[in-house]
Scaffold this motif. Structure first.
Motif, PDB file in Angstrom:
ATOM      1  N   ARG A   1      98.212 -69.993 143.228  1.00  0.00           N
ATOM      2  CA  ARG A   1      97.875 -70.558 144.537  1.00  0.00           C
ATOM      3  C   ARG A   1      99.169 -70.949 145.231  1.00  0.00           C
ATOM      4  NH1 ARG A   1      92.745 -74.683 145.515  1.00  0.00           N
ATOM      5  NH2 ARG A   1      92.110 -73.705 147.484  1.00  0.00           N
ATOM      6  N   VAL A   2      99.231 -70.697 146.531  1.00  0.00           N
ATOM      7  CA  VAL A   2     100.486 -70.886 147.241  1.00  0.00           C
ATOM      8  C   VAL A   2     100.919 -72.344 147.259  1.00  0.00           C
ATOM      9  CG1 VAL A   2      99.445 -71.136 149.545  1.00  0.00           C
ATOM     10  CG2 VAL A   2     101.763 -70.197 149.302  1.00  0.00           C
TER      11      VAL A   2
ATOM     12  N   MET B   1      90.031 -68.368 153.031  1.00  0.00           N
ATOM     13  CA  MET B   1      90.987 -68.079 154.095  1.00  0.00           C
ATOM     14  C   MET B   1      91.425 -69.359 154.800  1.00  0.00           C
ATOM     15  SD  MET B   1      92.795 -65.742 155.567  1.00  0.00           S
ATOM     16  CE  MET B   1      92.010 -64.175 155.161  1.00  0.00           C
ATOM     17  N   GLU B   2      90.476 -70.252 155.064  1.00  0.00           N
ATOM     18  CA  GLU B   2      90.831 -71.523 155.698  1.00  0.00           C
ATOM     19  C   GLU B   2      91.743 -72.347 154.788  1.00  0.00           C
ATOM     20  OE1 GLU B   2      87.892 -70.208 155.529  1.00  0.00           O
ATOM     21  OE2 GLU B   2      87.309 -69.871 157.620  1.00  0.00           O
TER      22      GLU B   2
ATOM     23  N   ASN C   1      97.123 -74.355 153.117  1.00  0.00           N
ATOM     24  CA  ASN C   1      98.120 -74.426 152.051  1.00  0.00           C
ATOM     25  C   ASN C   1      99.433 -73.763 152.450  1.00  0.00           C
ATOM     26  OD1 ASN C   1      96.585 -75.895 150.210  1.00  0.00           O
ATOM     27  ND2 ASN C   1      95.639 -74.054 149.348  1.00  0.00           N
ATOM     28  N   LEU C   2      99.369 -72.724 153.274  1.00  0.00           N
ATOM     29  CA  LEU C   2     100.598 -72.115 153.780  1.00  0.00           C
ATOM     30  C   LEU C   2     101.402 -73.132 154.586  1.00  0.00           C
ATOM     31  CD1 LEU C   2      99.306 -68.608 154.934  1.00  0.00           C
ATOM     32  CD2 LEU C   2     101.055 -69.010 153.187  1.00  0.00           C
ATOM     33  N   GLU C   3     100.716 -73.867 155.437  1.00  0.00           N
ATOM     34  CA  GLU C   3     101.404 -74.886 156.232  1.00  0.00           C
ATOM     35  C   GLU C   3     102.016 -75.942 155.314  1.00  0.00           C
ATOM     36  OE1 GLU C   3     103.031 -76.933 159.327  1.00  0.00           O
ATOM     37  OE2 GLU C   3     102.094 -74.949 159.369  1.00  0.00           O
ATOM     38  N   ARG C   4     101.260 -76.344 154.294  1.00  0.00           N
ATOM     39  CA  ARG C   4     101.776 -77.356 153.365  1.00  0.00           C
ATOM     40  C   ARG C   4     103.017 -76.865 152.629  1.00  0.00           C
ATOM     41  NH1 ARG C   4      96.023 -77.914 151.889  1.00  0.00           N
ATOM     42  NH2 ARG C   4      95.177 -79.791 152.883  1.00  0.00           N
TER      43      ARG C   4
ATOM     44  N   ALA D   1     103.000 -64.711 157.898  1.00  0.00           N
ATOM     45  CA  ALA D   1     104.207 -64.326 158.631  1.00  0.00           C
ATOM     46  C   ALA D   1     104.408 -65.215 159.852  1.00  0.00           C
ATOM     47  CB  ALA D   1     104.113 -62.858 159.052  1.00  0.00           C
ATOM     48  N   THR D   2     103.309 -65.541 160.541  1.00  0.00           N
ATOM     49  CA  THR D   2     103.408 -66.398 161.725  1.00  0.00           C
ATOM     50  C   THR D   2     103.890 -67.794 161.355  1.00  0.00           C
ATOM     51  OG1 THR D   2     101.626 -65.168 162.815  1.00  0.00           O
ATOM     52  CG2 THR D   2     102.134 -67.362 163.670  1.00  0.00           C
ATOM     53  N   LEU D   3     103.301 -68.377 160.306  1.00  0.00           N
ATOM     54  CA  LEU D   3     103.680 -69.732 159.907  1.00  0.00           C
ATOM     55  C   LEU D   3     105.095 -69.772 159.344  1.00  0.00           C
ATOM     56  CD1 LEU D   3     100.318 -70.899 158.308  1.00  0.00           C
ATOM     57  CD2 LEU D   3     101.357 -71.745 160.417  1.00  0.00           C
ATOM     58  N   ALA D   4     105.481 -68.749 158.586  1.00  0.00           N
ATOM     59  CA  ALA D   4     106.853 -68.704 158.075  1.00  0.00           C
ATOM     60  C   ALA D   4     107.844 -68.651 159.232  1.00  0.00           C
ATOM     61  CB  ALA D   4     107.036 -67.500 157.155  1.00  0.00           C
ATOM     62  N   GLY D   5     107.532 -67.846 160.249  1.00  0.00           N
ATOM     63  CA  GLY D   5     108.394 -67.783 161.420  1.00  0.00           C
ATOM     64  C   GLY D   5     108.454 -69.100 162.163  1.00  0.00           C
TER      65      GLY D   5
END
Length: 386
Positions: A115-116, A154-155, A160-163, A218-222
């Protein structure tokens, strides 16, 4: 990124835009560097190919790619999990590996993630906080996130990507380069070990969920000024190198991936890459590496703003300044570059960075200076000069 309408003529696969690294050049590029790789079995293969390439110019064997949790691989060491614990396909599986070269000048560590973002990842970040600071972090987590954590996966993945990007911002030093590897394309039939038999009905939608997950990651990483390497784009026409399980890839694909990744890293660090002529009639990679297949196109959901009937195909950045390209010299890979990085101290002469480099802004600083950043010229695309 580009959006292609379905009625357009299918694009022929692009020739690879990368440098073919030799082991001695990888040793020099990563001299006195601490590399951390986090992710699933695909990223474990990324780790293995890099460890092998740091020692000699040869490819992984099929057995090495398939092996999981072994006590030792090419002079590395299993630190935790794997065969030191229990081998299984559950979300609590752990595997930590580390390679330190005989010279002591190269350190590469791998953490298996299901998990990310999780409590386990917080433990990993704590290790990185109190241990040696990494110079390069390579990370991806997608397939497990979207298939093993319930209906709202997905939600949860987006949250978790943002975290994880916020925490990476807080923990990693400004000189550290973080590269988010976008998930590679799945086959129509998925039978990988992460997908339990009772979850097989999800296989049909998972390959499109991966495209959507790639869009968000990709959007959040950017947004957090981290670098993104679009592996989904690079391997969309190399499906003959994907294994029958629809998930994993062969040794030729992983060596291709390593060259793309190292080209990206060299560009980010401002390292001038070697220029060499390859034997006549033997371009790398061979044309046979790519095989266009229209069934491998993916349509994005309308709620992503693409609308029905639109194929989402991550595309190359604008071309470099026109000029002659000597035989054997390649342009850089398709990347989505965040803020220009502060080049860490290294044994290289860096002629390409004339002015003072800019530090990667912390999350709080970016919130304050959002309007100023919007007015600035775009960051360097990562494409090599012609």
């Amino acid at each position: 990124m580009v959006f292609c309408l379905e009625n357009e003529e299918p694009r022929l696969p692009l020739r690879s835009a990368m440098v073919h690294f030799q082991a001695s050049e990888v040793q020099q590029l990563l001299h006195n560097k601490f590399v951390v790789i986090l992710g699933d079995s695909i990223q474990r293969a990324v780790y293995k190919d890099l460890v092998l390439l740091l020692q000699r110019d040869s490819l992984l064997t099929a057995a090495q790619l398939k092996a999981k949790g072994e006590l030792s691989f090419e002079q590395d060491q299993l630190v935790a999990g794997g065969q030191l614990g229990e081998l299984h396909n559950g979300t609590q599986y752990r595997e930590v590996r580390q390679f330190c070269s005989g010279s002591g000048h190269h350190l590469v560590r791998f953490y298996f993630l299901t998990r990310v973002y999780s409590e386990y990842l917080e433990g990993v970040l704590e290790e990185l906080t109190y241990g040696p600071a990494p110079d390069l972090v390579i990370i991806n987590s997608c397939l497990w996130d979207l298939s093993r954590y319930g209906r709202c996966s997905m939600e949860s993945y987006r949250e978790n990507l943002e975290r994880v990007f916020v925490r990476m911002d807080q923990v990693l030093p400004d000189s550290c380069l973080l590269v988010w590897n976008m998930a590679m394309p799945l086959g129509e039939r998925v039978t990988g070990g992460f997908l339990l038999p009772e979850l097989q009905p999800l296989a049909g939608s998972l390959r499109r969920d991966v495209v959507e997950g790639n869009f968000y990651s990709a959007t959040l990483a950017g947004d957090h000024c981290f670098d993104v390497l679009d592996l989904h784009f690079h391997f969309r026409h190399a499906v003959q190198h994907r294994h029958r399980d629809g998930v994993h890839w062969d040794q030729h694909a992983h060596r291709h991936l390593s060259h793309l990744l190292l080209t990206h890293v060299a560009d980010a660090w401002g390292v001038e890459l070697p220029k060499r002529d390859y034997p006549s009639g033997q371009p790398f990679p061979p044309h046979e590496f790519f095989n266009y297949n229209s069934t491998e196109d993916f349509s994005m959901s309308s709620h992503l703003g693409c609308g029905p009937g639109v194929n989402f195909v991550p595309g190359p950045l604008p071309p470099p300044v026109p000029g002659p390209v000597p035989h054997g010299q390649h342009r850089g890979p398709v990347v989505h570059r965040g803020m220009p990085r502060c080049a860490p101290s290294s044994p290289y002469h860096v002629p390409r960075m004339g002015g003072p480099c800019r530090q990667r802004l912390r999350h709080s600083d970016r919130l304050i200076h959002t309007n100023k950043l919007d007015r600035q010229p775009p960051a360097h695309s990562g494409t090599w000069p012609g």
